[in-house]
Design a protein around this motif. Sequence first.
Motif, PDB file in Angstrom:
ATOM      1  N   MET A 143     -41.540 -62.855 -25.482  1.00  0.00           N
ATOM      2  CA  MET A 143     -41.537 -64.288 -25.289  1.00  0.00           C
ATOM      3  C   MET A 143     -41.604 -64.591 -23.797  1.00  0.00           C
ATOM      4  N   SER A 144     -42.446 -65.523 -23.437  1.00  0.00           N
ATOM      5  CA  SER A 144     -42.508 -66.012 -22.065  1.00  0.00           C
ATOM      6  C   SER A 144     -41.898 -67.404 -22.014  1.00  0.00           C
ATOM      7  N   LEU A 145     -41.103 -67.617 -21.020  1.00  0.00           N
ATOM      8  CA  LEU A 145     -40.527 -68.928 -20.763  1.00  0.00           C
ATOM      9  C   LEU A 145     -41.008 -69.384 -19.399  1.00  0.00           C
ATOM     10  N   PHE A 146     -40.731 -70.622 -19.087  1.00  0.00           N
ATOM     11  CA  PHE A 146     -41.106 -71.152 -17.788  1.00  0.00           C
ATOM     12  C   PHE A 146     -39.874 -71.733 -17.108  1.00  0.00           C
ATOM     13  N   LEU A 147     -39.740 -71.418 -15.833  1.00  0.00           N
ATOM     14  CA  LEU A 147     -38.670 -71.964 -15.007  1.00  0.00           C
ATOM     15  C   LEU A 147     -39.274 -73.097 -14.189  1.00  0.00           C
ATOM     16  N   VAL A 148     -38.682 -74.260 -14.308  1.00  0.00           N
ATOM     17  CA  VAL A 148     -39.114 -75.411 -13.523  1.00  0.00           C
ATOM     18  C   VAL A 148     -38.026 -75.644 -12.483  1.00  0.00           C
ATOM     19  N   GLU A 149     -38.398 -75.457 -11.235  1.00  0.00           N
ATOM     20  CA  GLU A 149     -37.444 -75.623 -10.135  1.00  0.00           C
ATOM     21  C   GLU A 149     -37.786 -76.894  -9.367  1.00  0.00           C
ATOM     22  N   TYR A 150     -36.826 -77.801  -9.341  1.00  0.00           N
ATOM     23  CA  TYR A 150     -36.968 -79.031  -8.577  1.00  0.00           C
ATOM     24  C   TYR A 150     -36.273 -78.864  -7.233  1.00  0.00           C
TER      25      TYR A 150
ATOM     26  N   ILE B 261     -37.710 -77.584 -26.698  1.00  0.00           N
ATOM     27  CA  ILE B 261     -38.659 -77.347 -25.612  1.00  0.00           C
ATOM     28  C   ILE B 261     -37.892 -76.937 -24.362  1.00  0.00           C
ATOM     29  N   VAL B 262     -36.840 -77.664 -24.047  1.00  0.00           N
ATOM     30  CA  VAL B 262     -35.937 -77.282 -22.957  1.00  0.00           C
ATOM     31  C   VAL B 262     -34.811 -76.456 -23.555  1.00  0.00           C
ATOM     32  N   LEU B 263     -34.554 -75.295 -22.952  1.00  0.00           N
ATOM     33  CA  LEU B 263     -33.488 -74.416 -23.427  1.00  0.00           C
ATOM     34  C   LEU B 263     -32.200 -74.602 -22.642  1.00  0.00           C
ATOM     35  N   SER B 264     -32.332 -74.942 -21.365  1.00  0.00           N
ATOM     36  CA  SER B 264     -31.165 -75.176 -20.519  1.00  0.00           C
ATOM     37  C   SER B 264     -31.623 -75.920 -19.272  1.00  0.00           C
TER      38      SER B 264
ATOM     39  N   ASP C 170     -47.887 -72.679 -22.186  1.00  0.00           N
ATOM     40  CA  ASP C 170     -48.469 -72.244 -20.913  1.00  0.00           C
ATOM     41  C   ASP C 170     -48.023 -73.167 -19.785  1.00  0.00           C
ATOM     42  N   ALA C 171     -48.306 -72.744 -18.568  1.00  0.00           N
ATOM     43  CA  ALA C 171     -47.872 -73.498 -17.378  1.00  0.00           C
ATOM     44  C   ALA C 171     -48.526 -74.877 -17.308  1.00  0.00           C
ATOM     45  N   GLU C 172     -49.755 -74.999 -17.780  1.00  0.00           N
ATOM     46  CA  GLU C 172     -50.437 -76.285 -17.748  1.00  0.00           C
ATOM     47  C   GLU C 172     -49.709 -77.299 -18.642  1.00  0.00           C
ATOM     48  N   THR C 173     -49.222 -76.838 -19.783  1.00  0.00           N
ATOM     49  CA  THR C 173     -48.464 -77.709 -20.677  1.00  0.00           C
ATOM     50  C   THR C 173     -47.169 -78.156 -20.016  1.00  0.00           C
TER      51      THR C 173
ATOM     52  N   VAL D   8     -41.942 -79.341  -6.887  1.00  0.00           N
ATOM     53  CA  VAL D   8     -41.775 -78.739  -8.207  1.00  0.00           C
ATOM     54  C   VAL D   8     -42.449 -77.376  -8.188  1.00  0.00           C
ATOM     55  N   ARG D   9     -41.710 -76.380  -8.645  1.00  0.00           N
ATOM     56  CA  ARG D   9     -42.267 -75.028  -8.752  1.00  0.00           C
ATOM     57  C   ARG D   9     -42.128 -74.585 -10.208  1.00  0.00           C
ATOM     58  N   ILE D  10     -43.242 -74.182 -10.812  1.00  0.00           N
ATOM     59  CA  ILE D  10     -43.249 -73.708 -12.194  1.00  0.00           C
ATOM     60  C   ILE D  10     -43.591 -72.226 -12.167  1.00  0.00           C
ATOM     61  N   THR D  11     -42.691 -71.415 -12.740  1.00  0.00           N
ATOM     62  CA  THR D  11     -42.867 -69.968 -12.735  1.00  0.00           C
ATOM     63  C   THR D  11     -42.719 -69.432 -14.151  1.00  0.00           C
TER      64      THR D  11
END
Length: 94
Positions: free
Chosen positions: A1-8, A37-40, A58-61, A80-83
């Motif tokens: 599973m891939s997740l995405f980290l959104v860093e503000y 959609i958001v886990l934490s 995906d990151a675009e979503t 905003v950084r999406i990883t």
Amino acid sequence: MSLFLVEYTYAPEKNAARDAIRADHRAWLTDLLERDIVLSSGPFADGLGALIIVDTADAETVALLFTHDPFAIADLIANVRITEWVPVLGQFSV
């Protein structure tokens, strides 16, 4: 599973404006949490930003989704950084 980290990253001079709409921002995040959609999510201890863990295709979503954040709409996020993140151990791993 891939997740995405959104860093503000926040600009301190906009703290008052963020405080004014924080309830809307948290309501938006709560809706995403209820939809799995958001886990934490939470702010950094220093108050200069936040981290949100997101489960999407995906990151675009992710990028499109986060344009709807009340903080983003009000231009209250400095960066905003999406990883993409692939957890292999712990509660977020498969």
